[in-house]
Scaffold this motif. Structure first.
Motif, PDB file in Angstrom:
ATOM      1  N   UNK A   1      37.227  36.974  44.434  1.00 31.65           N
ATOM      2  CA  UNK A   1      36.945  35.874  45.323  1.00 31.65           C
ATOM      3  C   UNK A   1      38.429  35.197  45.233  1.00 31.65           C
ATOM      4  N   UNK A   2      38.987  34.998  44.097  1.00 26.94           N
ATOM      5  CA  UNK A   2      40.516  34.362  44.148  1.00 26.94           C
ATOM      6  C   UNK A   2      41.506  34.882  45.140  1.00 26.94           C
ATOM      7  N   UNK A   3      41.458  36.447  45.038  1.00 27.58           N
ATOM      8  CA  UNK A   3      42.297  37.060  45.985  1.00 27.58           C
ATOM      9  C   UNK A   3      41.921  36.772  47.516  1.00 27.58           C
TER      10      UNK A   3
ATOM     11  N   UNK B   1      30.821  39.607  36.759  1.00 23.77           N
ATOM     12  CA  UNK B   1      31.255  38.424  37.349  1.00 23.77           C
ATOM     13  C   UNK B   1      32.568  38.074  37.136  1.00 23.77           C
ATOM     14  N   UNK B   2      33.246  38.773  36.471  1.00 29.03           N
ATOM     15  CA  UNK B   2      34.876  38.596  36.298  1.00 29.03           C
ATOM     16  C   UNK B   2      35.439  39.589  37.498  1.00 29.03           C
ATOM     17  N   UNK B   3      34.789  40.748  37.774  1.00 31.16           N
ATOM     18  CA  UNK B   3      35.543  41.122  39.072  1.00 31.16           C
ATOM     19  C   UNK B   3      35.097  40.341  40.228  1.00 31.16           C
ATOM     20  N   UNK B   4      33.871  39.891  40.480  1.00 33.32           N
ATOM     21  CA  UNK B   4      33.564  39.188  41.477  1.00 33.32           C
ATOM     22  C   UNK B   4      34.561  37.809  41.647  1.00 33.32           C
ATOM     23  N   UNK B   5      35.002  37.393  40.475  1.00 26.15           N
ATOM     24  CA  UNK B   5      35.765  36.185  40.421  1.00 26.15           C
ATOM     25  C   UNK B   5      37.215  36.413  40.932  1.00 26.15           C
ATOM     26  N   UNK B   6      37.603  37.384  40.443  1.00 20.73           N
ATOM     27  CA  UNK B   6      39.022  38.070  40.635  1.00 20.73           C
ATOM     28  C   UNK B   6      39.209  38.219  42.226  1.00 20.73           C
TER      29      UNK B   6
END
Length: 705
Positions: A592-594, A585-590
């Protein structure tokens, strides 16, 4: 002399200054609409003076309590000249109006810097002693306007609302709005002797209030707004100068609220701190949006505010200032795997107490240089925490002479065990330069977190006539030091922090590329602070913590990532210890942020559910991007899982981006992508979105476009 009118029109800002036949200069109009001729009596006309200046020993012309009106020689000033100066790039122009006082020889130059397409002006006042006697100055306004409530026919106590942002450690950006009687200012007579006075004292410029205000006229549907741009003491006040009218005064430190006074010797000059004042048609959101557009134009141009690299900092809910090779390396690996681009080693990397900033000889195998090299080997920029303005009283640097530090009445000022360095001292500046340059040269540091965890109070009396003037000189010397730092190292990224947002002013943020908004350690409350932050700082400069814990369930991890999705990401927490679901979920969030960050520097914020408070039950922050809307939606402790969000006119134009052209509008959950049921309903005709959040303390990012 004949009457002279000086006018300026830019965007929606209309300003009119009149010079009377006796040479008095009056600011008649500063508003979002054109001027309508007024029938002003002698009192009203007198109160429209352009600037207030008080000299010790001069009388005040009205019974005013502690108000900064009716000042002398402010009321005696007479017009000398004015000129408009066009900038070389045609993006701004400056109006200078010169007045003088025959009795004292004081010359006063009022500056208004206008920017193309913006409904505001940066304003400041210059004083010059052109007489033969010393002039002890107690107060000078950076902006003075009588007429803040003249649009419309209702009395000011019935139509005006003041929006005021309170601030505290771990409770930043807490806006309150009330009518003026609810704030304690009521019409009582010809004019009252009380006022709404807001100020900050010391080296923390925003520890109780942010230096911003919005005065809304609910009858005319317009706002007057302001921001004082100073990293030390400041003051503004709002009150009535007569029964039917309000005034606004903005200033830096003064004698009553900032322990400041300054005697100008013949031939000497002084400039007040700058402020920005503007007027828009609309309410709070439109005022905040105009300030954001201005801040983006005046700040130092730097690549960091365009690329927005993701930061991992190992302090919050992680190492808590106790770094070693064994503790840092797994976090570096985890940060790189998650998609972070900067690794900042926070407090504890140095030898001994704050002051000398020498790398620890025991914490890192092969030394701190080896640790920085390991960070670079993982593709990350190495960063360090510094509290450069402070010296612990047990540090060897405390043996320096007293003129290195703030002192009062022969004793050093101490707060939280720290002495305050005085940047007026060239030796202090050399120490700061040598420290930063050495760490860059020897360790390859590309990122600093400049923290500041003390308030040195009223100032210093070393080489200063008043405590406040010593403080002001230090404040300005520190900013000048930062300017030189970035001239030497233009690619250096510096995060400004002062126990979170205790120095969140735009004298500071005009220079540093990002601001730590809060040290709040509860991720749920961090979300509410983050959601409110674009009201005072552009999203691309607002550094927000995300710190998923090993005890976090999926919804807690998602909530943490939603907190940072529309800002500057500062990851914390035990990344190396998260389970696979949390790490994913952290990887997906980052990731998405990018996909969003390249648009944040032009995004416009709005709050369809109202600007949140620290303990709101729900919140929604919207950003208008290129032809689409992105919404961060938070559910706090409310029982209902459905949150209805009215978007109104902001939904118009969706699907018609500048770069994409016309396309069919779509609504989807952007993060987490698996939450397909997050969009419960979308009524395009009514522009109402219904979001489903499955449990208390859950959050989602929704895209419409």
């Amino acid at each position: 002399m004949a009457t002279i009118r000086i006018e300026h029109h830019e965007a929606l800002l209309h300003m009119l200054i009149e010079v009377t036949d006796d040479g008095s200069v009056k600011l008649l109009h500063f508003a979002s609409g054109p001027y309508e001729e007024e029938m002003l009596d002698d009192t009203s006309y007198a109160n429209r003076r352009l600037v207030d200046v008080q000299i010790t020993g001069e009388d005040h012309v009205i019974h005013h309590g502690l108000k900064h009106v009716g000042t002398v020689p402010g009321t005696r000033l007479k017009y000398q000249s004015h000129q408009f100066i066009e900038a070389a790039d045609s993006r701004s122009r400056r109006l200078e109006i010169r007045q003088s006082d025959a009795a004292t020889g004081l010359a006063v130059i009022s500056h208004f810097q206008f920017y193309k397409g913006l409904s505001l002006a940066r304003t400041w006042t210059e004083l010059r002693n052109e007489g033969e006697q010393p002039l002890p100055v107690e107060y000078v306004s950076s902006f003075a306007y009588n007429g803040a409530a003249k649009e419309g026919s209702l009395p000011w106590d019935q139509k005006m609302r003041l929006h005021l942002p309170r601030n505290s450690w771990c409770g930043e950006v807490q806006w309150q709005q009330h009518s003026l009687p609810e704030w304690g200012l009521s019409r009582v007579f010809d004019h009252s002797v009380n006022r709404l006075s807001v100020h900050s004292l010391g080296t923390w410029s925003s520890y109780e209030h942010l230096p911003v205000g919005v005065l809304e006229n609910t009858e005319s549907g317009s706002c007057l707004f302001w921001q004082i741009e100073h990293n030390g003491s400041w003051q503004w006040e709002l009150s009535d100068a007569e029964v039917n009218e309000l005034y606004v005064r903005l200033s830096g430190p003064n004698e009553d609220e900032g322990h400041w006074s300054r005697t100008l010797q013949p031939g000497e000059s002084f400039e007040s701190v700058p402020a920005a004042a503007g007027a828009v048609q609309g309410g709070f959101t439109e005022a905040a949006r105009e300030l954001t557009r201005y801040l983006r134009q005046v700040r130092r141009k730097n690549e960091d505010n365009r690329t927005l690299p993701v930061v991992y900092n190992d302090f919050m809910h992680s190492l808590w200032g106790n770094p070693t090779t064994a503790r840092v390396q797994p976090l570096v690996d985890a940060a790189a795997a998650a998609g972070c681009e900067i690794y900042c080693i926070d407090a504890g990397w140095y030898e001994g107490e704050l002051g000398e900033w020498l790398p620890s000889v025991s914490r890192f195998e092969g030394g701190l240089a080896a640790m920085a090299g390991y960070i670079r080997s993982k593709g990350l920029i190495p960063g360090l925490w510094l509290e450069l303005e402070s010296v612990h009283r047990d540090s060897p640097l405390s043996s320096k002479p007293d003129d290195w530090f703030f002192c009062k009445r022969g004793r050093r000022v101490v707060d939280a065990g720290r002495y305050q360095l005085d940047f007026r001292n060239p030796e202090v500046v050399r120490h700061a330069d040598d420290t930063v340059d050495r760490l860059i040269a020897e360790l390859g540091i590309g990122y600093f977190k400049f923290d500041y965890n003390q308030n040195a109070g009223t100032g210093t009396d070393i080489a200063a006539e008043s405590l406040g003037d010593g403080l002001l000189g230090h404040n300005r010397a520190y900013l000048a030091w930062a300017d030189r730092l970035f001239r030497r190292h233009p690619e250096l990224i510096v995060e400004s922090c002062a126990s979170g947002g205790m120095r969140m002013d735009y004298a500071t943020l005009e220079r540093f590329s990002l601001q730590c908004v809060s040290d709040q350690m509860d991720y749920r409350l961090m979300g509410m602070i983050a959601a409110a932050s674009p009201s005072v700082i552009p999203p691309e400069q607002a550094g927000i913590w995300s710190y998923p814990l090993t005890s976090s369930d999926d919804e807690a991890v998602i909530f943490n990532m939603v907190n940072v999705m529309l800002f500057r990401v500062i990851m914390g927490g035990p990344l190396a210890e998260l389970d696979e679901a949390g790490s994913a979920l952290v990887r997906e969030g980052i990731t998405c942020y990018k996909s969003l960050r390249q648009e944040l520097a032009e995004a416009a914020a709005f709050w369809p559910l109202g600007i949140p408070q620290l303990h709101s039950s729900r919140a929604c922050l919207g950003l208008q991007l290129d032809g689409r809307l992105v919404l961060a939606v938070w559910r706090m402790d409310q029982d209902e899982e459905l949150i209805e969000i009215p978007l109104g006119k902001r939904a118009k134009g969706i699907g018609q981006g500048k770069s994409t052209g016309q396309r069919e509008s779509a609504v989807r959950c952007l993060y987490p992508a698996r939450a397909e049921d997050a969009v419960a309903a979308w009524d395009a005709e009514r522009a109402v979105l219904c979001v489903r959040l499955p449990q208390a303390y859950s959050a989602r990012v929704i895209e419409i476009g």
